[in-house]
Scaffold this motif. Structure first.
Motif, PDB file in Angstrom:
ATOM      1  N   ASP A 236       0.848  -1.188   0.000  1.00 26.29           N
ATOM      2  CA  ASP A 236       0.000   0.000   0.000  1.00 26.29           C
ATOM      3  C   ASP A 236       0.892   1.250   0.000  1.00 26.29           C
ATOM      4  N   ILE A 237       0.930   1.950  -1.132  1.00 29.61           N
ATOM      5  CA  ILE A 237       1.879   3.053  -1.298  1.00 29.61           C
ATOM      6  C   ILE A 237       1.543   4.222  -0.382  1.00 29.61           C
ATOM      7  N   TYR A 238       0.281   4.556  -0.234  1.00 24.81           N
ATOM      8  CA  TYR A 238      -0.093   5.683   0.627  1.00 24.81           C
ATOM      9  C   TYR A 238       0.316   5.403   2.071  1.00 24.81           C
ATOM     10  N   LYS A 239      -0.003   4.215   2.580  1.00 24.12           N
ATOM     11  CA  LYS A 239       0.386   3.876   3.948  1.00 24.12           C
ATOM     12  C   LYS A 239       1.900   3.841   4.096  1.00 24.12           C
ATOM     13  N   ALA A 240       2.596   3.368   3.064  1.00 23.29           N
ATOM     14  CA  ALA A 240       4.055   3.283   3.123  1.00 23.29           C
ATOM     15  C   ALA A 240       4.697   4.664   3.210  1.00 23.29           C
ATOM     16  N   THR A 241       4.019   5.690   2.685  1.00 24.04           N
ATOM     17  CA  THR A 241       4.584   7.036   2.683  1.00 24.04           C
ATOM     18  C   THR A 241       4.699   7.595   4.101  1.00 24.04           C
ATOM     19  N   PHE A 242       3.888   7.134   5.026  1.00 27.42           N
ATOM     20  CA  PHE A 242       4.015   7.563   6.419  1.00 27.42           C
ATOM     21  C   PHE A 242       5.353   7.069   7.002  1.00 27.42           C
ATOM     22  N   TYR A 243       5.731   5.851   6.662  1.00 28.38           N
ATOM     23  CA  TYR A 243       7.031   5.326   7.097  1.00 28.38           C
ATOM     24  C   TYR A 243       8.147   6.176   6.496  1.00 28.38           C
ATOM     25  N   ALA A 244       7.971   6.563   5.238  1.00 30.98           N
ATOM     26  CA  ALA A 244       8.968   7.373   4.540  1.00 30.98           C
ATOM     27  C   ALA A 244       9.191   8.704   5.247  1.00 30.98           C
ATOM     28  N   SER A 245       8.105   9.346   5.633  1.00 27.63           N
ATOM     29  CA  SER A 245       8.198  10.650   6.292  1.00 27.63           C
ATOM     30  C   SER A 245       8.932  10.538   7.630  1.00 27.63           C
ATOM     31  N   VAL A 246       8.666   9.478   8.362  1.00 31.40           N
ATOM     32  CA  VAL A 246       9.344   9.285   9.654  1.00 31.40           C
ATOM     33  C   VAL A 246      10.831   9.020   9.444  1.00 31.40           C
ATOM     34  N   SER A 247      11.179   8.201   8.443  1.00 27.68           N
ATOM     35  CA  SER A 247      12.601   7.943   8.174  1.00 27.68           C
ATOM     36  C   SER A 247      13.337   9.237   7.874  1.00 27.68           C
ATOM     37  N   ALA A 248      12.743  10.085   7.051  1.00 26.32           N
ATOM     38  CA  ALA A 248      13.377  11.369   6.722  1.00 26.32           C
ATOM     39  C   ALA A 248      13.552  12.230   7.970  1.00 26.32           C
ATOM     40  N   SER A 249      12.579  12.162   8.891  1.00 23.92           N
ATOM     41  CA  SER A 249      12.666  12.973  10.109  1.00 23.92           C
ATOM     42  C   SER A 249      13.870  12.590  10.957  1.00 23.92           C
ATOM     43  N   MET A 250      14.265  11.321  10.903  1.00 22.83           N
ATOM     44  CA  MET A 250      15.420  10.868  11.680  1.00 22.83           C
ATOM     45  C   MET A 250      16.735  11.374  11.086  1.00 22.83           C
ATOM     46  N   ILE A 251      16.775  11.511   9.769  1.00 25.32           N
ATOM     47  CA  ILE A 251      18.008  11.885   9.082  1.00 25.32           C
ATOM     48  C   ILE A 251      18.341  13.358   9.253  1.00 25.32           C
ATOM     49  N   ILE A 252      17.331  14.225   9.303  1.00 27.15           N
ATOM     50  CA  ILE A 252      17.575  15.672   9.249  1.00 27.15           C
ATOM     51  C   ILE A 252      17.864  16.287  10.618  1.00 27.15           C
ATOM     52  N   GLU A 253      17.887  15.473  11.666  1.00 28.38           N
ATOM     53  CA  GLU A 253      18.080  16.009  13.019  1.00 28.38           C
ATOM     54  C   GLU A 253      19.537  16.277  13.359  1.00 28.38           C
ATOM     55  N   GLN A 254      20.471  15.881  12.490  1.00 23.19           N
ATOM     56  CA  GLN A 254      21.895  16.030  12.780  1.00 23.19           C
ATOM     57  C   GLN A 254      22.666  16.017  11.464  1.00 23.19           C
ATOM     58  N   GLU A 255      23.924  16.400  11.535  1.00 28.16           N
ATOM     59  CA  GLU A 255      24.808  16.205  10.393  1.00 28.16           C
ATOM     60  C   GLU A 255      25.230  14.743  10.370  1.00 28.16           C
ATOM     61  N   GLY A 256      25.143  14.121   9.198  1.00 28.38           N
ATOM     62  CA  GLY A 256      25.509  12.714   9.098  1.00 28.38           C
ATOM     63  C   GLY A 256      24.365  11.788   9.475  1.00 28.38           C
ATOM     64  N   LEU A 257      24.716  10.559   9.802  1.00 28.43           N
ATOM     65  CA  LEU A 257      23.723   9.528  10.063  1.00 28.43           C
ATOM     66  C   LEU A 257      23.177   9.616  11.484  1.00 28.43           C
ATOM     67  N   PRO A 258      21.949   9.144  11.700  1.00 29.10           N
ATOM     68  CA  PRO A 258      21.371   9.165  13.046  1.00 29.10           C
ATOM     69  C   PRO A 258      22.025   8.144  13.962  1.00 29.10           C
ATOM     70  N   ALA A 259      21.767   8.309  15.258  1.00 30.83           N
ATOM     71  CA  ALA A 259      22.295   7.372  16.256  1.00 30.83           C
ATOM     72  C   ALA A 259      21.280   6.268  16.501  1.00 30.83           C
ATOM     73  N   ILE A 260      21.745   5.040  16.526  1.00 26.64           N
ATOM     74  CA  ILE A 260      20.886   3.896  16.799  1.00 26.64           C
ATOM     75  C   ILE A 260      21.285   3.308  18.150  1.00 26.64           C
ATOM     76  N   SER A 261      20.274   2.915  18.939  1.00 26.60           N
ATOM     77  CA  SER A 261      20.536   2.337  20.254  1.00 26.60           C
ATOM     78  C   SER A 261      19.423   1.350  20.581  1.00 26.60           C
ATOM     79  N   VAL A 262      19.697   0.463  21.514  1.00 29.41           N
ATOM     80  CA  VAL A 262      18.711  -0.526  21.944  1.00 29.41           C
ATOM     81  C   VAL A 262      18.535  -0.411  23.450  1.00 29.41           C
ATOM     82  N   ALA A 263      17.287  -0.243  23.872  1.00 29.58           N
ATOM     83  CA  ALA A 263      16.973  -0.159  25.298  1.00 29.58           C
ATOM     84  C   ALA A 263      15.778  -1.053  25.589  1.00 29.58           C
ATOM     85  N   ASN A 264      15.950  -1.976  26.543  1.00 33.26           N
ATOM     86  CA  ASN A 264      14.871  -2.899  26.924  1.00 33.26           C
ATOM     87  C   ASN A 264      14.314  -3.659  25.718  1.00 33.26           C
ATOM     88  N   GLY A 265      15.217  -4.021  24.829  1.00 30.74           N
ATOM     89  CA  GLY A 265      14.812  -4.806  23.673  1.00 30.74           C
ATOM     90  C   GLY A 265      14.181  -4.010  22.549  1.00 30.74           C
TER      91      GLY A 265
END
Length: 325
Positions: free
Chosen positions: A271-300
């Motif tokens: 479903d392309i329309y529903k998939a676009t919501f995931y796209a918007s969130v991914s972009a939001s993670m990228i623009i918060e800093q210079e370079g790649l975002p930080a990934i971490s795991v907490a409580n699984g």
């Protein structure tokens, strides 16, 4: 391609400024892969990295944080592809400073990335035709194709080559300025002009029998999702105009958007329309800093920049009156 980005900052008179930035991980494919990784385990995402002896160990360590299995390394005696990003006032130019090591669909054969269900690539329309011709020669492979025209080839002279390749791609996704430039429509982009551009591309025939989709990425306005015989639908950017302090660097935002779209297509049964919501969130993670975002795991639970992608997805869906998970 994976690219090591280098930087030069000039004032309006062309003189070097005091600002400096260390070389960074770059390449549209890299950012698209990270955009998909926001939603999928590393075993389901990947790209080839051509690595020379000049490849910084620190970059390999940073990439490994997202999952070693994402990256298929090939050692290259010619060195790693590098490019210079030159900023002069508000203008940015991009130039390769080493020979490019291009990747084609046949490079995926014999690796764990062989015959992926979704294929995202960035290039000129002419090269896109070559890529699709090669892909069609691989028996038993019929991927969902997301084509992102390379910015400097989004000019009216490239429209005819683009029209020829459109029937072979499932999703066409330029940004707003690129879409208007290809069609010789006036700037600046407005919602009306963007919808007009999307309609024109659909008229040319995107996908088999014209059943493909056009997604025009429109920055703060969000993304226009257009399909045959349907009114255009908009998905807003996650960060609003009231939250501009969250936007640090938009480099790679469009690429990561399309990586997120790829993941969303997998998670939402195409479903392309529903998939676009995931796209918007991914972009939001990228623009918060210079370079790649930080990934971490907490409580699984995996967090990106200390936040949950699912939380952002639910919030964005609620803004649109869509049900959350």
């Amino acid at each position: 391609m994976f690219i090591i980005d280098e930087f030069s900052f000039l004032d309006d008179n062309g003189k070097s400024t005091a600002k400096s930035l260390a070389p960074q991980i770059g390449g549209g494919g890299t950012y698209a892969s990270i955009g998909a990784r926001v939603w999928l385990p590393p075993s389901q995402v990947g790209m080839i990295i051509d690595r020379g002896s000049d490849f910084p160990p620190s970059m390999e360590t940073e990439l490994a944080e997202f999952g070693d299995e994402m990256w298929v390394y090939r050692n290259q005696p010619t060195g790693t592809t590098r490019a210079l990003n030159t900023y002069r006032g508000d203008h940015r130019s991009f130039d390769y400073i080493t020979p490019r090591i291009r990747i084609t669909p046949k490079d995926l054969q014999g690796t764990r990335l062989e015959k992926p269900t979704t294929l995202h690539f960035i290039c000129s329309p002419s090269r896109a035709a070559t890529i699709m011709s090669e892909a069609q020669q691989i028996s038993g492979w019929n991927p969902t194709v997301i084509y992102e025209p390379i910015p400097d080839r989004c000019v009216p002279e490239e429209l005819d080559p683009l029209i020829k390749v459109l029937p072979f791609v499932n999703i066409l996704s330029p940004n707003a300025e690129e879409a208007l430039a290809l069609l010789s429509l006036p700037l600046p982009p407005t919602q009306k002009l963007i919808e007009e551009a999307a309609h024109k591309f659909l008229e040319f025939g995107v996908g088999v029998n014209g059943n493909g989709c056009v997604i025009i990425r429109s920055g703060a306005m969000g993304a226009c999702v257009a399909m045959k015989n349907q009114s255009p639908r908009w998905v807003s950017a996650f960060w609003t105009s009231e939250e501009e302090d969250k936007i640090v660097d938009v480099t790679g935002a469009g690429n990561s958007f399309l990586g997120g779209l790829s993941a969303g297509l997998s998670l939402e049964d195409g479903d392309i329309y529903k998939a676009t919501f995931y796209a918007s969130v991914s972009a939001s993670m990228i623009i918060e800093q210079e370079g790649l975002p930080a990934i971490s795991v907490a409580n699984g639970t995996t967090h990106w920049n200390g936040d949950s992608p699912q939380r952002r997805l639910n919030e964005l869906r609620m803004r649109h009156g869509e049900p959350k998970d």
